[in-house]
Design an enzyme around this catalytic site. Structure first.
Site: not given
Length: 267
Positions: A49, A60
């Site tokens: 990824e 995040d």
């Protein structure tokens, strides 16, 4: 480079759980990112990824946010990331899954964005802030270009919503292991086992577990609970950013081999 679905099918035939490392493109620089992708591919990663740095990465945690900030400050942009992937994708075995927020897709235009990433050799796409209700157009256009768009299931998702996501998700289903943002945690919450079981009742598509998977015992745990993939992000990003680029590359290679070993059935 095989498709995401074919990669999972091959692993399932061998009775193996996939390892999916995550890296932020451009941290510390794109040349190091390219070297890191090669290292991960050679060290047991089944899929990789690759995060496109974004200025407002809501999903995040601090490690990946900091990496995105550093990459942006160095001038890393989507076009440069795709140039790097174009050069690299013929060299590696592991399918590349692009991780990006929807805003860059919207501004470029869905059709143009998808055509560009397909030409670069990207095989999968994860858009964490893409609502299920608005996903159909992207999913259809991506499928026409051979790109599989993986949707996320949150721990708070109802069983009805889980079923809808499982029906539409392509390649695999991304099960978020915890509420909140990505990051390294001390343990995997037990309810992940129940969420995997809930998904198994409605789909036979592969299930990848991410967010908070940062140790070999975490990866082994989600495999034992029935997951088809362990997705590890912050722990790789953190190791790559420590020390010199060569030290970081060595660290992620060692960590990748250790994680993959933990996922082998005879470990």
């Amino acid at each position: 480079m095989t498709s995401v679905s074919d990669c999972f099918a091959q692993l399932r035939d061998r009775g193996q759980c996939a390892l999916i490392p995550f890296l932020t493109a451009g941290d510390p620089d794109l040349a190091t990112t390219a070297s890191a992708l090669r290292q991960l591919d050679a060290s047991g990663a089944d899929l990789i990824e690759l995060g496109v740095p974004y200025s407002d990465p809501l999903a995040d945690g601090p490690v990946i946010q900091a990496a995105a900030t550093r990459a942006l400050q160095r001038g890393t942009r989507l076009d440069q990331v795709l140039e790097m992937v174009t050069e690299l994708s013929p060299e590696i075995r592991a399918p590349i899954i692009l991780f990006t927020y929807y805003n860059p897709i919207y501004h470029r235009g869905v059709a143009e964005f998808l055509q560009q990433i397909a030409k670069a050799g990207v095989r999968g796409l994860v858009v964490p802030d893409l609502p299920l209700e608005e996903s159909e157009n992207l999913l259809q256009q991506a499928a026409d270009l051979g790109i599989e768009v993986t949707l996320l299931v949150a721990p708070t998702s109802s069983k009805e919503r889980i079923e809808k996501i499982a029906l539409r998700s392509q390649g695999f289903i991304y099960l978020v292991s915890t509420t909140g943002v990505t990051g390294m945690r001390t343990k995997v919450e037990n309810r992940v086992q129940d969420l995997i079981a809930d998904l198994r009742q409605v789909t036979d598509k592969p299930i990848g577990v991410g967010f908070g998977i940062s140790r070999t015992e975490h990866a082994r745990q989600v495999m034992d609970w029935g997951a088809d993939a362990a997705i590890v992000g912050s722990a790789f990003v953190n190791r790559l950013s420590e020390g010199s680029p060569s030290q970081g590359l060595s660290a992620i290679s060692t960590f990748c081999r250790s994680l993959k070993s933990s996922l082998l059935l005879d470990a």
